[in-house]
Design a protein around this motif. Structure first.
Motif, short mmCIF file in Angstrom:
data_model
loop_
_atom_site.label_atom_id
_atom_site.label_comp_id
_atom_site.label_asym_id
_atom_site.label_seq_id
_atom_site.Cartn_x
_atom_site.Cartn_y
_atom_site.Cartn_z
N GLY A 127 0.80 -1.41 -0.32
CA GLY A 127 0.14 -0.40 -0.02
C GLY A 127 0.54 1.55 -0.37
O GLY A 127 0.44 2.79 -0.17
N GLY A 128 2.25 0.96 -0.27
CA GLY A 128 2.50 2.33 0.33
C GLY A 128 2.77 2.69 -1.52
O GLY A 128 2.47 2.55 -2.64
N LYS A 129 3.42 4.46 -1.22
CA LYS A 129 2.99 5.23 -2.75
C LYS A 129 3.94 5.37 -2.91
O LYS A 129 5.05 5.86 -2.41
N MET A 130 4.25 5.83 -4.71
CA MET A 130 5.03 6.59 -5.03
C MET A 130 4.60 7.71 -5.54
O MET A 130 3.54 7.16 -6.05
N VAL A 131 5.10 8.98 -5.76
CA VAL A 131 4.76 9.93 -7.04
C VAL A 131 6.48 10.47 -7.38
O VAL A 131 7.09 10.90 -6.70
N LEU A 132 6.19 10.34 -8.55
CA LEU A 132 7.61 10.82 -9.34
C LEU A 132 7.16 11.98 -10.66
O LEU A 132 6.83 11.77 -11.65
N THR A 133 8.38 12.73 -10.96
CA THR A 133 8.35 13.54 -11.55
C THR A 133 9.29 14.04 -12.22
O THR A 133 10.39 13.41 -11.96
N PHE A 134 9.17 13.98 -13.79
CA PHE A 134 10.72 13.76 -14.43
C PHE A 134 10.72 14.52 -16.07
O PHE A 134 9.08 14.85 -16.63
N LEU A 135 11.44 14.98 -16.13
CA LEU A 135 11.27 15.66 -17.56
C LEU A 135 11.27 14.75 -18.22
O LEU A 135 12.07 13.64 -18.41
N GLY A 136 10.08 14.92 -19.33
CA GLY A 136 9.78 14.09 -20.65
C GLY A 136 9.13 14.83 -21.85
O GLY A 136 9.90 15.46 -21.69
N ARG A 137 8.18 14.42 -22.28
CA ARG A 137 7.47 14.63 -23.63
C ARG A 137 6.23 14.44 -23.63
O ARG A 137 6.04 13.48 -23.01
#
Length: 361
Positions: free
Chosen positions: A208-218
């Motif tokens: 149930g653990g969570k991740m929020v990931l943001t990266f340069l993309g397109r």
């Protein structure tokens, strides 16, 4: 070039430091805050843990590092007060590569904690902080020890420069003129790295653990499209000018490649679903203009200068590993001129991809 040894942001708090040239990154953290807020709120309200362990991967140093921590704490404290609960004990794990300026983080901790207590008020639980030096493409934490993982503007960095069977002549990154084999090699490396990242985090997060990931993309499906590669193409132009002037060997430019990949939403979704450990709760793109680059007040309206400083704070350690350090000032002088000319003619934006994930089991 061993990426783990040379990839880092410029440390300290000087004119070319990451701490003073990371307003784009700060703006992106704030733009994606609704997704992060929802994820940490859902996590807390589903578990009501007495201890809450949070890891920030690719934390770098400076105000952005503490911005992430304070925003997460504010949401949890808001929720626990709604439910009339005692504040949890907070365990924060700051991760980055060994060359990161961890000293700057820990020198600032005392002041940060004081400010946080003033903002939250009475009842804030104890906060514990630790630095974890190492690549997030390896195991970093004990099994099932984390509740929440955050990472912003870090996961586009690859574990290594892709193995290229053809030279990426005249370029330092993927470009419209790069051989198809170069584009393919970059994507293959990204697939491998992101899959490994997901595997290791699934082992470290509890159910149930969570991740929020943001990266340069397109947004384009073309990995060499201008919207994600232009910023590096302009830097390669600056380097190639120095080649023409006889100050840099052509071979050195041809053999230098930036270890980065900017994925599309579709590529992120495909790899997450293929790896299988996480459920996607949210996946979206945002845009931020290049001119949100530096907090140098004297040059607030000099877009070329600000973008050049921002990119220098990020890229200088990589460039110094390949080129004469005495030439770096000149490289970025030329880069500033090229960027200024470009920004005067067209709209320039970074595309960001943010994904919110929940561990399945």
């Amino acid at each position: 070039m061993k990426v783990v040894e040379v990839l880092r942001m410029n440390g300290g708090d000087g004119d070319i430091s990451y701490a003073n040239n990371s307003l784009v990154q700060r703006k992106v953290i704030l733009m994606t805050k609704p997704i992060t807020d929802q994820a940490i709120s859902d996590l807390y309200c589903s578990l009501f843990p007495e201890t809450l362990c949070i890891a920030d991967l690719g934390c770098s140093s400076g105000a952005n590092t503490f911005l992430v921590v304070s925003e997460l704490v504010k949401i949890v404290e808001k929720e626990r007060k709604k439910h009339n609960l005692q504040s949890p004990e907070y365990y924060f794990r700051f991760n980055d590569l060994p060359g990161n300026d961890f000293n700057a983080i820990f020198r600032s901790l005392g002041e940060f904690e004081q400010n946080l207590k003033k903002q939250i008020g009475e009842g804030l639980g104890p906060c514990f902080f630790s630095g974890v030096a190492g690549s997030f493409y390896t195991r970093l934490f004990p099994s099932k020890s984390l509740h929440f993982v955050h990472s912003s503007y870090s996961l586009m960095w690859l574990s290594q420069v892709p193995n290229l069977i053809e030279k990426n002549k005249g370029n330092i990154y993927m470009a419209s003129l790069s051989p198809p084999s170069v584009i393919k090699a970059y994507y293959k490396q990204y697939q491998k790295d992101f899959s490994i990242f997901l595997k290791y985090r699934s082992e470290e997060l509890m159910k149930g653990g969570k991740m929020v990931l943001t990266f340069l993309g397109r947004e384009s499906e073309d990995p060499s499209s201008k919207e994600c590669c232009y910023i590096w193409e302009l830097l390669s132009m600056a380097l190639n000018e120095l080649v023409l002037e006889g100050l840099i060997e052509e071979e050195k430019v041809d053999s230098f490649n930036i270890p980065q990949y900017t994925p599309s939403q579709g590529e992120v979704k495909y790899i997450v679903e293929k790896e299988g450990s996480f459920t996607i709760k949210k996946l979206e793109t945002t845009r931020v203009h290049w001119n949100n680059a530096s907090n140098n007040i004297e040059n607030i309206n000099n877009d070329g200068y600000n973008v050049s400083r921002c990119m220098r704070a990020v890229a200088e350690p990589l460039l110094v590993s390949q080129f004469d350090p005495k030439l770096i000032d000149l490289v970025f002088q030329k880069y500033e001129e090229i960027v200024s000319e470009c920004m005067a003619k067209e709209k320039t934006e970074f595309i960001n991809v943010t994904v919110s994930l929940t561990k399945k089991k």
